[in-house]
Design a protein around this motif. Sequence first.
Motif, mmCIF file in Angstrom:
data_model
loop_
_atom_site.group_PDB
_atom_site.id
_atom_site.type_symbol
_atom_site.label_atom_id
_atom_site.label_comp_id
_atom_site.label_asym_id
_atom_site.label_seq_id
_atom_site.Cartn_x
_atom_site.Cartn_y
_atom_site.Cartn_z
ATOM 1 N N LEU A 134 -19.044 -18.012 -52.048
ATOM 2 C CA LEU A 134 -18.736 -19.163 -51.203
ATOM 3 C C LEU A 134 -18.522 -18.729 -49.758
ATOM 4 C CD1 LEU A 134 -18.061 -22.130 -50.736
ATOM 5 C CD2 LEU A 134 -15.705 -21.632 -51.443
ATOM 6 N N LEU A 135 -17.783 -17.658 -49.555
ATOM 7 C CA LEU A 135 -17.555 -17.157 -48.202
ATOM 8 C C LEU A 135 -18.872 -16.819 -47.508
ATOM 9 C CD1 LEU A 135 -14.366 -14.926 -48.463
ATOM 10 C CD2 LEU A 135 -14.784 -16.721 -46.766
ATOM 11 N N GLN A 136 -19.739 -16.159 -48.239
ATOM 12 C CA GLN A 136 -21.039 -15.795 -47.663
ATOM 13 C C GLN A 136 -21.833 -17.043 -47.293
ATOM 14 O OE1 GLN A 136 -24.139 -13.979 -50.229
ATOM 15 N NE2 GLN A 136 -24.247 -12.350 -48.683
ATOM 16 N N ALA A 137 -21.827 -18.025 -48.175
ATOM 17 C CA ALA A 137 -22.572 -19.261 -47.906
ATOM 18 C C ALA A 137 -22.007 -19.995 -46.693
ATOM 19 C CB ALA A 137 -22.535 -20.161 -49.137
ATOM 20 N N LEU A 138 -20.693 -19.993 -46.545
ATOM 21 C CA LEU A 138 -20.065 -20.660 -45.409
ATOM 22 C C LEU A 138 -20.342 -19.910 -44.103
ATOM 23 C CD1 LEU A 138 -16.664 -21.548 -47.095
ATOM 24 C CD2 LEU A 138 -18.341 -23.204 -46.261
ATOM 25 N N GLU A 139 -20.231 -18.591 -44.156
ATOM 26 C CA GLU A 139 -20.452 -17.784 -42.956
ATOM 27 C C GLU A 139 -21.900 -17.862 -42.478
ATOM 28 O OE1 GLU A 139 -16.994 -14.410 -43.912
ATOM 29 O OE2 GLU A 139 -19.091 -14.064 -44.460
ATOM 30 N N GLN A 140 -22.820 -17.882 -43.440
ATOM 31 C CA GLN A 140 -24.240 -17.909 -43.094
ATOM 32 C C GLN A 140 -24.762 -19.329 -42.916
ATOM 33 O OE1 GLN A 140 -26.225 -15.630 -46.169
ATOM 34 N NE2 GLN A 140 -25.333 -13.687 -45.479
ATOM 35 N N ARG A 141 -23.874 -20.314 -43.115
ATOM 36 C CA ARG A 141 -24.245 -21.731 -42.996
ATOM 37 C C ARG A 141 -25.365 -22.110 -43.969
ATOM 38 N NH1 ARG A 141 -20.124 -21.318 -40.078
ATOM 39 N NH2 ARG A 141 -19.705 -22.742 -38.330
#
Length: 316
Positions: free
Chosen positions: A239-246
């Motif tokens: 989830l963090l990766q998806a949020l950071e990478q938009r």
Amino acid sequence: MPATVLVLVETINDCLWILENQGFHLILAPTPSERADAIKAHAGQINAVLTRGPLGLTAEEIAALPHLEIICVIGAGYEQVDLQAASNRGIAVSNGAGVNASSVADHAMALLLSLVRDIPRADAAVRRGEWPKVMRPSLAGKRLGILGLGAVGLAIAKRCANGFDMSVSYHNRQIRSDVPYSFCPTPTELARHSDFLVVATPGGIGTRQLIDKAVLQALGPEGFLVNIARASVVNTADLLQALEQRSIAGAGLDVFDDEPRVPDALKTLNNVVLTPHVAGLSPEATQATVELVGKNLVAHFSGQPLLTPIALPAPN
């Protein structure tokens, strides 16, 4: 002699008079140190334990309470209660599924609206004397996906379908024949057909990390995730990766892996809305929760069937 209840829950003090009026003696132990001290000091008199899913009750604690007869869990989830240990001792377990469904559904909608309409950043800007004109999506007519169509999921679905004219799909352990919503066979398929994906399933081994990188990719860069269930259902690193990478548009989160600690990486993101696991808290929900606990306790100690029993594994 009245039954003695060890209360491990920290959020229901205002309504504990309900249990006291029913004749129960209460021992309050809302912190880990108070919990350990209470079990050590009062082990010989505790007949019941009142807990919630993340707080649970361990096999060691159950073994330390020789007169324990019933464990009452508020809310639907009971993931940290050792059901096998309870079964081995013949200890009954109940939960409060559905009692706080309206409060949780309201909070899910609040998170979704705040997130999609970017209310926290707009509020902060106005307080700084700014007047930004930011274009944000509408909720009306969008596609809602619900992971877990129990009492909470149903309450969210009704709000979205009837109040915002959304089309609703869901993934569940089994297809429900009593709802007009579309069933998706996998979480990934559900995400692919959703603009907004709401996690409303109980925690535990069976739902652990159902929301992973593949599901988030299926949700896509214009999709939003809301979790008012359990943090364990979502892979936090993914989830963090998806949020950071938009690779998703944003997330509204009321639950976290190691509460009350929240990852600093989440706090720095401007596409998340965070609340401190309060979705199920309201005066109405709290009173209804404690009333149900009282009814289960009265039923048990009078030899009657529990109102909301949890099925236990076979003793071993």
